[in-house]
Design a protein around this motif. Structure first.
Motif, PDB file in Angstrom:
ATOM      1  N   HIS A   6       2.182  11.679 -10.258  1.00 22.82           N
ATOM      2  CA  HIS A   6       1.347  12.861 -10.410  1.00 22.82           C
ATOM      3  C   HIS A   6       2.199  14.124 -10.500  1.00 22.82           C
ATOM      4  CE1 HIS A   6      -2.330  15.207 -10.097  1.00 22.82           C
ATOM      5  NE2 HIS A   6      -1.749  15.960  -9.160  1.00 22.82           N
ATOM      6  N   PHE A   7       3.159  14.253  -9.598  1.00 21.76           N
ATOM      7  CA  PHE A   7       4.005  15.444  -9.613  1.00 21.76           C
ATOM      8  C   PHE A   7       5.002  15.417 -10.766  1.00 21.76           C
ATOM      9  CE2 PHE A   7       2.494  15.745  -5.216  1.00 21.76           C
ATOM     10  CZ  PHE A   7       2.149  17.090  -5.180  1.00 21.76           C
ATOM     11  N   LEU A   8       5.423  14.216 -11.159  1.00 28.88           N
ATOM     12  CA  LEU A   8       6.351  14.101 -12.286  1.00 28.88           C
ATOM     13  C   LEU A   8       5.701  14.623 -13.567  1.00 28.88           C
ATOM     14  CD1 LEU A   8       9.143  13.127 -13.222  1.00 28.88           C
ATOM     15  CD2 LEU A   8       8.117  10.877 -13.664  1.00 28.88           C
ATOM     16  N   HIS A   9       4.418  14.311 -13.766  1.00 28.99           N
ATOM     17  CA  HIS A   9       3.704  14.809 -14.938  1.00 28.99           C
ATOM     18  C   HIS A   9       3.676  16.337 -14.957  1.00 28.99           C
ATOM     19  CE1 HIS A   9       2.211  11.322 -17.076  1.00 28.99           C
ATOM     20  NE2 HIS A   9       1.889  10.741 -15.932  1.00 28.99           N
ATOM     21  N   LYS A  10       3.494  16.934 -13.780  1.00 23.52           N
ATOM     22  CA  LYS A  10       3.469  18.400 -13.708  1.00 23.52           C
ATOM     23  C   LYS A  10       4.842  18.982 -14.021  1.00 23.52           C
ATOM     24  CE  LYS A  10      -0.368  18.881 -10.443  1.00 23.52           C
ATOM     25  NZ  LYS A  10      -1.210  19.702 -11.352  1.00 23.52           N
ATOM     26  N   ILE A  11       5.879  18.358 -13.478  1.00 21.20           N
ATOM     27  CA  ILE A  11       7.245  18.849 -13.704  1.00 21.20           C
ATOM     28  C   ILE A  11       7.608  18.758 -15.187  1.00 21.20           C
ATOM     29  CG2 ILE A  11       9.683  18.379 -13.232  1.00 21.20           C
ATOM     30  CD1 ILE A  11       8.788  17.400 -10.441  1.00 21.20           C
ATOM     31  N   LEU A  12       7.176  17.665 -15.844  1.00 18.13           N
ATOM     32  CA  LEU A  12       7.492  17.454 -17.265  1.00 18.13           C
ATOM     33  C   LEU A  12       6.547  18.207 -18.195  1.00 18.13           C
ATOM     34  CD1 LEU A  12       8.245  13.606 -17.192  1.00 18.13           C
ATOM     35  CD2 LEU A  12       9.899  15.475 -17.295  1.00 18.13           C
ATOM     36  N   ASN A  13       5.617  18.971 -17.637  1.00 20.74           N
ATOM     37  CA  ASN A  13       4.669  19.764 -18.415  1.00 20.74           C
ATOM     38  C   ASN A  13       3.802  18.898 -19.320  1.00 20.74           C
ATOM     39  OD1 ASN A  13       3.432  22.211 -19.235  1.00 20.74           O
ATOM     40  ND2 ASN A  13       4.707  22.279 -21.077  1.00 20.74           N
ATOM     41  N   LEU A  45       0.829  -1.200   0.000  1.00 22.04           N
ATOM     42  CA  LEU A  45       0.000   0.000   0.000  1.00 22.04           C
ATOM     43  C   LEU A  45       0.865   1.252   0.000  1.00 22.04           C
ATOM     44  CD1 LEU A  45      -2.805   1.232   0.133  1.00 22.04           C
ATOM     45  CD2 LEU A  45      -2.697   1.053   2.631  1.00 22.04           C
ATOM     46  N   LEU A  46       1.959   1.203   0.780  1.00 14.92           N
ATOM     47  CA  LEU A  46       2.876   2.331   0.831  1.00 14.92           C
ATOM     48  C   LEU A  46       3.535   2.560  -0.529  1.00 14.92           C
ATOM     49  CD1 LEU A  46       4.368   4.483   2.501  1.00 14.92           C
ATOM     50  CD2 LEU A  46       6.094   2.732   3.059  1.00 14.92           C
ATOM     51  N   PHE A  47       3.913   1.468  -1.180  1.00 17.40           N
ATOM     52  CA  PHE A  47       4.544   1.571  -2.497  1.00 17.40           C
ATOM     53  C   PHE A  47       3.585   2.197  -3.512  1.00 17.40           C
ATOM     54  CE2 PHE A  47       4.875  -0.399  -6.722  1.00 17.40           C
ATOM     55  CZ  PHE A  47       6.102   0.116  -7.111  1.00 17.40           C
ATOM     56  N   ILE A  48       2.339   1.732  -3.511  1.00 14.74           N
ATOM     57  CA  ILE A  48       1.349   2.257  -4.460  1.00 14.74           C
ATOM     58  C   ILE A  48       1.108   3.742  -4.202  1.00 14.74           C
ATOM     59  CG2 ILE A  48      -1.079   2.141  -5.156  1.00 14.74           C
ATOM     60  CD1 ILE A  48      -0.958  -0.865  -4.654  1.00 14.74           C
ATOM     61  N   THR A  49       1.026   4.109  -2.942  1.00 10.61           N
ATOM     62  CA  THR A  49       0.795   5.514  -2.595  1.00 10.61           C
ATOM     63  C   THR A  49       1.941   6.395  -3.076  1.00 10.61           C
ATOM     64  OG1 THR A  49      -0.465   4.834  -0.630  1.00 10.61           O
ATOM     65  CG2 THR A  49       0.332   7.118  -0.707  1.00 10.61           C
ATOM     66  N   LEU A  50       3.181   5.970  -2.746  1.00 16.77           N
ATOM     67  CA  LEU A  50       4.347   6.748  -3.166  1.00 16.77           C
ATOM     68  C   LEU A  50       4.445   6.814  -4.693  1.00 16.77           C
ATOM     69  CD1 LEU A  50       7.045   5.509  -0.610  1.00 16.77           C
ATOM     70  CD2 LEU A  50       5.922   7.749  -0.671  1.00 16.77           C
ATOM     71  N   TYR A  51       4.127   5.706  -5.349  1.00 17.36           N
ATOM     72  CA  TYR A  51       4.210   5.657  -6.810  1.00 17.36           C
ATOM     73  C   TYR A  51       3.220   6.642  -7.435  1.00 17.36           C
ATOM     74  CZ  TYR A  51       3.872   3.863 -11.577  1.00 17.36           C
ATOM     75  OH  TYR A  51       3.843   3.751 -12.946  1.00 17.36           O
TER      76      TYR A  51
END
Length: 506
Positions: free
Chosen positions: A20-27, A9-15
């Motif tokens: 989500h934030f990676l998509h924002k950073i990569l525009n 569950l922790l892995f899925i949450t962190l993933y």
């Protein structure tokens, strides 16, 4: 010990948070949250299994915007559902999105499925496109072969008349429409003369097309989720089914080619381009094979012909079924079309291709049918060959592009009362650039648009002209799934021939 239970569950949450934030950073464009490991956003497609895919994707666009980035298993997907974004994809980025995704990859099955894959954009694709357009689908070629459409339209009317015994007779039209579409295209590529009688093979080919559509859905699971898909494929014997249907397709077209060559050698039929005094497509390809045998292989010829026949038959027959269904639900529109046809012909003859420009309302009906029920609601998928920008967002190389033409063509912000069947909206010289494009756009738009419009137009006109129609109960307009969207329930009707038709065919 309990900590190990929480690790997944922790892995899925962190993933999901990281993605989500990676998509924002990569525009990247807006993307639904969360993005699950392995499956990505596939879970969104199963929220309402009864909805066809284009409607499910439309609801996703409603929540996340007209440019949405999805992760469908291992495949990044750009979902576009606005005219402005579609225009960017098919104009300034047309070359970038000129390729098709490599789906149904044979490496999954240990079998060569090249005939089920799209040709990459390049010299080979341009050559095949040129041959198809110049030798078969150009306006000049369609005019030369107009007798085929006239002959088969009348053959369809005779077939329906043959089923008539009284006004309570119920007839299913799906297979009738498929046979008509199949016969037209097959006569065009084989050069079979109209007087040559029945073409044959439409029932077998219809079964192959249906089987291919069913198996493809299972095979796509392997394409998008390889790990889970391999287990799925083993459980449902996808490999065996894919190999079987591929062999059926190959064997079918091989027999068509051999029969065409036998007729030519025997001096009976074929080789005349359907009465136009020109070589048929099979003869042209075989002549090219003599000059470049390594390039124009038997397999390459079969694959090209299969694409042409399958692409034209399924889409055309589906559009005819939708069109007549819509007319039966809107009898005033059917009567308006009939009045225009009768004013032009005076019922002294059945309409032909040369009459279609003089009956503009018929074309409006076809356009409105394709607006509401495009044969391929998501068009055909594209894939980006390099990084590009759409709507201010960065799109990575290797992203599959899905343009939801159905969503755009049924958007209430673009079209007035889009759920209403109103052919009048297409009257005049109105331009609907990137608001209406059921045949796609750009370099890889469907080259058979003129053929499709002619095939639908002449038969739909004859059906309106020749019969009084009555639906059997309430017509179910539910849409099915698959790349080509058929009605869930085939159209069954009652009909009565009009008096002049019985005299005409007596």
């Amino acid at each position: 010990m309990f900590i190990y239970l929480y690790l997944p569950l922790l892995f899925i949450t962190l993933y999901t948070i990281t993605q989500h934030f990676l998509h924002k950073i990569l525009n990247h464009p807006p993307t639904p949250f969360p993005t699950l490991p392995l499956f990505g956003h596939i879970y969104l497609l199963s929220t309402n299994p009864k909805l066809p895919l284009h409607r499910t994707l439309s609801s996703i666009s409603d929540r996340h915007g007209p440019i949405t980035f999805l992760q469908l298993g291992s495949r990044p997907v750009l979902l576009v559902s606005s005219p402005s974004a579609a225009k960017q994809c098919f104009t300034e980025n047309d070359v970038v999105f000129a390729n098709r995704p490599n789906l149904l990859n044979g490496k999954h099955f240990g079998y060569n499925f090249t005939s089920l894959q799209w040709s990459s954009y390049g010299d080979h694709w341009r050559n095949l496109r040129r041959i198809s357009s110049v030798e078969l689908l150009s306006s000049h070629q369609l005019n030369l072969r107009s007798g085929i459409l006239k002959y088969e339209a009348r053959a369809l009317i005779r077939k329906i008349l043959g089923n008539f015994s009284d006004s309570n007779e119920i007839v299913g039209l799906r297979s009738v429409f498929f046979e008509y579409s199949y016969n037209v295209v097959m006569r065009m590529i084989t050069g079979e003369e109209e007087e040559g009688g029945e073409i044959g093979g439409s029932v077998v080919f219809e079964e192959i097309v249906g089987e291919m559509a069913r198996v493809t859905i299972d095979a796509n699971v392997i394409d998008f989720v390889p790990f889970v898909g391999s287990i799925w494929g083993w459980f449902w014997n996808v490999e065996e089914k894919m190999v079987l249907v591929q062999r059926k397709r190959d064997e079918f077209m091989k027999n068509v080619i051999e029969e065409c060559l036998r007729r030519r050698e025997g001096g009976g039929g074929g080789g005349a381009g359907g009465g136009c005094g020109k070589k048929d497509l099979i003869q042209i390809l075989k002549d090219l094979q003599k000059k470049e045998s390594e390039y124009y292989t038997d397999e390459a010829i079969r694959n090209l012909l299969l694409v042409l026949v399958q692409g034209a038959t399924h889409t055309t027959s589906t559009t005819l079924e939708w069109a007549l269904s819509l007319l039966l639900k809107n009898p005033a529109i059917l009567q308006k079309a009939r009045t225009q046809i009768e004013n032009h012909t005076q019922n002294k003859c059945l309409i032909t291709l040369s009459d279609l420009p003089e009956i503009p309302y018929l074309r409006c009906i076809i356009n409105e049918t394709l607006r509401m029920h495009p044969a391929a609601p998501l068009l055909t998928p594209h894939v980006s060959s390099e990084k590009c920008m759409i709507g201010g967002f960065d799109i990575p190389r290797g992203t599959i592009l899905l343009v939801n033409a159905w969503d755009i063509q049924n958007n209430s912000e673009i079209w007035e009362e889009p759920e209403k069947f109103m052919p009048e909206r297409f009257e005049g010289d109105k331009i609907y650039e990137f608001k209406y494009f059921p045949f796609g756009w750009g370099r890889r738009a469907c080259p058979g648009e003129n053929l499709a419009i002619n095939m639908v137009g002449i038969v739909l006109g004859c059906l309106i002209q020749c019969f009084d129609w009555e639906s059997v109960g309430e017509i179910d307009m539910s849409e099915g799934g698959g790349v080509i969207t058929e009605k869930v329930e085939p159209l069954c009707v009652k009909f009565v021939p009009r008096d002049f038709v019985l005299d005409f065919f007596s």
